[in-house]
Design a protein around this motif. Structure first.
Motif, PDB file in Angstrom:
ATOM      1  N   ALA A 213     -52.475  32.495  91.792  1.00 22.17           N
ATOM      2  CA  ALA A 213     -51.368  32.308  92.727  1.00 22.17           C
ATOM      3  C   ALA A 213     -51.731  31.234  93.759  1.00 22.17           C
ATOM      4  O   ALA A 213     -52.877  31.158  94.230  1.00 22.17           O
ATOM      5  CB  ALA A 213     -51.038  33.619  93.422  1.00 22.17           C
ATOM      6  N   LEU A 214     -50.742  30.427  94.104  1.00 18.36           N
ATOM      7  CA  LEU A 214     -50.987  29.285  94.989  1.00 18.36           C
ATOM      8  C   LEU A 214     -51.551  29.678  96.352  1.00 18.36           C
ATOM      9  O   LEU A 214     -52.466  29.002  96.843  1.00 18.36           O
ATOM     10  CB  LEU A 214     -49.714  28.469  95.136  1.00 18.36           C
ATOM     11  CG  LEU A 214     -49.831  27.157  95.908  1.00 18.36           C
ATOM     12  CD1 LEU A 214     -50.870  26.230  95.279  1.00 18.36           C
ATOM     13  CD2 LEU A 214     -48.465  26.451  95.967  1.00 18.36           C
ATOM     14  N   PRO A 215     -51.051  30.724  97.027  1.00 14.85           N
ATOM     15  CA  PRO A 215     -51.640  31.074  98.340  1.00 14.85           C
ATOM     16  C   PRO A 215     -53.133  31.361  98.260  1.00 14.85           C
ATOM     17  O   PRO A 215     -53.903  30.933  99.137  1.00 14.85           O
ATOM     18  CB  PRO A 215     -50.852  32.323  98.754  1.00 14.85           C
ATOM     19  CG  PRO A 215     -49.545  32.205  98.050  1.00 14.85           C
ATOM     20  CD  PRO A 215     -49.881  31.578  96.726  1.00 14.85           C
TER      21      PRO A 215
ATOM     22  N   LEU B 152     -48.794  18.637  93.162  1.00 15.93           N
ATOM     23  CA  LEU B 152     -48.363  19.796  92.398  1.00 15.93           C
ATOM     24  C   LEU B 152     -47.198  19.387  91.513  1.00 15.93           C
ATOM     25  O   LEU B 152     -46.382  18.545  91.911  1.00 15.93           O
ATOM     26  CB  LEU B 152     -47.953  20.939  93.339  1.00 15.93           C
ATOM     27  CG  LEU B 152     -49.077  21.466  94.259  1.00 15.93           C
ATOM     28  CD1 LEU B 152     -48.528  22.492  95.233  1.00 15.93           C
ATOM     29  CD2 LEU B 152     -50.197  22.075  93.439  1.00 15.93           C
TER      30      LEU B 152
ATOM     31  N   THR C 201     -41.858  24.138  93.533  1.00 22.64           N
ATOM     32  CA  THR C 201     -41.822  25.576  93.784  1.00 22.64           C
ATOM     33  C   THR C 201     -42.782  26.010  94.893  1.00 22.64           C
ATOM     34  O   THR C 201     -42.534  27.009  95.556  1.00 22.64           O
ATOM     35  CB  THR C 201     -42.149  26.356  92.495  1.00 22.64           C
ATOM     36  OG1 THR C 201     -43.410  25.900  91.977  1.00 22.64           O
ATOM     37  CG2 THR C 201     -41.077  26.145  91.444  1.00 22.64           C
ATOM     38  N   GLY C 202     -43.849  25.275  95.110  1.00 29.10           N
ATOM     39  CA  GLY C 202     -44.811  25.691  96.125  1.00 29.10           C
ATOM     40  C   GLY C 202     -44.666  24.977  97.452  1.00 29.10           C
ATOM     41  O   GLY C 202     -45.557  25.053  98.307  1.00 29.10           O
ATOM     42  N   LYS C 203     -43.545  24.304  97.676  1.00 29.59           N
ATOM     43  CA  LYS C 203     -43.398  23.450  98.860  1.00 29.59           C
ATOM     44  C   LYS C 203     -43.597  24.213 100.163  1.00 29.59           C
ATOM     45  O   LYS C 203     -44.379  23.792 101.033  1.00 29.59           O
ATOM     46  CB  LYS C 203     -42.030  22.779  98.841  1.00 29.59           C
ATOM     47  CG  LYS C 203     -41.810  21.800  99.979  1.00 29.59           C
ATOM     48  CD  LYS C 203     -40.486  21.075  99.841  1.00 29.59           C
ATOM     49  CE  LYS C 203     -40.300  20.069 100.974  1.00 29.59           C
ATOM     50  NZ  LYS C 203     -38.995  19.340 100.855  1.00 29.59           N
ATOM     51  N   GLU C 204     -42.911  25.343 100.317  1.00 31.05           N
ATOM     52  CA  GLU C 204     -43.008  26.093 101.568  1.00 31.05           C
ATOM     53  C   GLU C 204     -44.398  26.687 101.751  1.00 31.05           C
ATOM     54  O   GLU C 204     -44.937  26.707 102.861  1.00 31.05           O
ATOM     55  CB  GLU C 204     -41.948  27.194 101.599  1.00 31.05           C
ATOM     56  CG  GLU C 204     -40.526  26.670 101.712  1.00 31.05           C
ATOM     57  CD  GLU C 204     -39.517  27.796 101.848  1.00 31.05           C
ATOM     58  OE1 GLU C 204     -39.938  28.972 101.937  1.00 31.05           O
ATOM     59  OE2 GLU C 204     -38.306  27.498 101.857  1.00 31.05           O
ATOM     60  N   ILE C 205     -44.994  27.154 100.660  1.00 34.75           N
ATOM     61  CA  ILE C 205     -46.331  27.743 100.741  1.00 34.75           C
ATOM     62  C   ILE C 205     -47.350  26.711 101.205  1.00 34.75           C
ATOM     63  O   ILE C 205     -48.178  26.988 102.079  1.00 34.75           O
ATOM     64  CB  ILE C 205     -46.734  28.307  99.360  1.00 34.75           C
ATOM     65  CG1 ILE C 205     -45.821  29.457  98.976  1.00 34.75           C
ATOM     66  CG2 ILE C 205     -48.199  28.745  99.361  1.00 34.75           C
ATOM     67  CD1 ILE C 205     -46.024  29.957  97.560  1.00 34.75           C
ATOM     68  N   VAL C 206     -47.272  25.517 100.650  1.00 35.82           N
ATOM     69  CA  VAL C 206     -48.217  24.462 101.023  1.00 35.82           C
ATOM     70  C   VAL C 206     -48.010  24.057 102.472  1.00 35.82           C
ATOM     71  O   VAL C 206     -48.975  23.864 103.230  1.00 35.82           O
ATOM     72  CB  VAL C 206     -48.053  23.248 100.084  1.00 35.82           C
ATOM     73  CG1 VAL C 206     -48.967  22.112 100.511  1.00 35.82           C
ATOM     74  CG2 VAL C 206     -48.359  23.640  98.646  1.00 35.82           C
TER      75      VAL C 206
ATOM     76  N   GLN D 218     -49.570  26.254 105.030  1.00 37.91           N
ATOM     77  CA  GLN D 218     -51.025  26.135 105.139  1.00 37.91           C
ATOM     78  C   GLN D 218     -51.456  24.905 105.934  1.00 37.91           C
ATOM     79  O   GLN D 218     -52.634  24.548 105.936  1.00 37.91           O
ATOM     80  CB  GLN D 218     -51.640  26.092 103.741  1.00 37.91           C
ATOM     81  CG  GLN D 218     -51.450  27.371 102.937  1.00 37.91           C
ATOM     82  CD  GLN D 218     -52.158  28.558 103.562  1.00 37.91           C
ATOM     83  OE1 GLN D 218     -53.277  28.435 104.029  1.00 37.91           O
ATOM     84  NE2 GLN D 218     -51.500  29.712 103.578  1.00 37.91           N
TER      85      GLN D 218
END
Length: 334
Positions: free
Chosen positions: A91-93, A115, A119-124, A127
């Motif tokens: 998982a990305l987080p 990436l 799909t992972g824009k907000e997660i990145v 961080q």
């Protein structure tokens, strides 16, 4: 699930990639060899391990020193690696958390990531990364040549016909010495016309050939007109995915449109090789994007993210953004 990042040996890295169904050229062990040879940097081949020591993903992290700063990237700008980042089921987080621990331990001032989608824009962003959306162009290849030809825009088909009628020939070299010097000369000419230092060395092109051609994963095509090499393209692949890695041409011969014929000849070869997806690598310059779209490719967005981990990195990136051309020329001379 918490992850630990540590180096991976070649055998374990290769075994992991064999389990990935779709090709991923820029994660291959050989690709890391290529950019180390071509750009004079170090690549850390890192594994993402769970609490039980099971390998859940791989992460090639290129490392470069710039003045007092230690830069890391997957991919790292200036290494001809458009797509990279973590690959696997983790998982990305958890990946980003493990990467931060590794970066702190190894004293990286700056990190970059790419990436494959959004799909992972907000997660990145959460961080602490600055996130941008970039474009590439993908072409799903049909199985028959008639459909492939029909997928080209009318202007593209006309350009292919014009090149053929003008007498442009396409050559597929079988040895490095058959193409390295003319291709390198054209490459230098392309960038110097823009008052830029050529980013690619002979060592880079040679490493591409040595690492990929011997295993059937590289096609180089040259366009010859009236006895002179006037254009060319480099097309590596991994499994069922082909890539338009680089292209060059002499603009004095634009009237015979050699680039269209180079692409068309590659598409026919790609079909014969069983390639299902052709990644044309980049669509952020409008004129180049227009050319690539004429072959029937469609846009795909992906993420580019960077993080300044130290104050020195924040200051350094600001200075670099303002004076990139001067800095590159200085580094080239030093």
């Amino acid at each position: 699930m918490s992850l630990t990042i540590r180096p991976v040996e070649r055998e374990q890295w290769q075994e992991f990639l064999q389990g990935i169904s779709r090709g991923s050229l820029f994660h291959r062990w050989e690709w890391q060899d290529i950019i180390e040879a071509g750009f004079g940097l170090k690549v850390n081949r890192l594994g993402l391990f769970d609490e039980e020591g099971i390998l859940r993903g791989v992460l090639p992290l290129a490392e470069r020193k710039m003045s007092l700063l230690k830069l890391g990237g997957s991919s790292l700008s200036g290494t001809a690696t458009p797509h990279s980042g973590p690959l696997g089921e983790a998982a990305l987080p958890e990946v980003l958390s493990a990467l931060e621990d590794y970066a702190a331990q190894k004293h990286f001032d700056y990190l970059e990531l790419t990436l494959p989608d959004l799909t992972g824009k907000e997660i990145v962003a959460q961080q602490g990364y600055t996130v941008e959306e970039l474009l590439t162009l993908d072409l799903v290849l049909p199985q028959d040549q008639e459909s492939l030809w029909a997928g080209l825009e009318v202007r593209c088909r006309n350009a292919v016909r014009k090149a053929e009628k003008s007498g442009v020939e396409i050559i597929e070299p079988q040895a490095l010495e058959e193409w390295l010097e003319p291709y390198y000369a054209l490459s230098c000419g392309v960038y110097r016309r823009q008052d830029k230092e050529p980013p690619f060395t002979r060592e880079y092109f040679a490493a591409l050939w040595q690492k990929l051609y011997s295993v059937g994963d590289l096609v180089v095509l040259l366009a010859r007109y009236e006895g002179k090499i006037i254009a060319g393209g480099i097309f590596p692949r991994d499994k069922n995915v082909g890539y338009y890695l680089d292209g060059v041409s002499d603009r004095d011969y634009n009237k015979v449109v050699p680039n269209n014929l180079v692409q068309w000849e590659y598409l026919k070869r790609a079909q014969a090789l069983g390639i299902e997806l052709y990644d044309m690598v980049g669509a952020n310059i409008p004129s180049i994007a227009k050319f690539k779209k004429s072959f029937g490719s469609v846009e795909r967005k992906y993420l580019y993210a960077y993080r300044n981990r130290t104050l020195a990195a924040r200051v350094g990136r600001t200075v670099y953004a303002k004076h990139a051309g001067t800095i590159k020329k200085f580094l080239k001379r030093s």
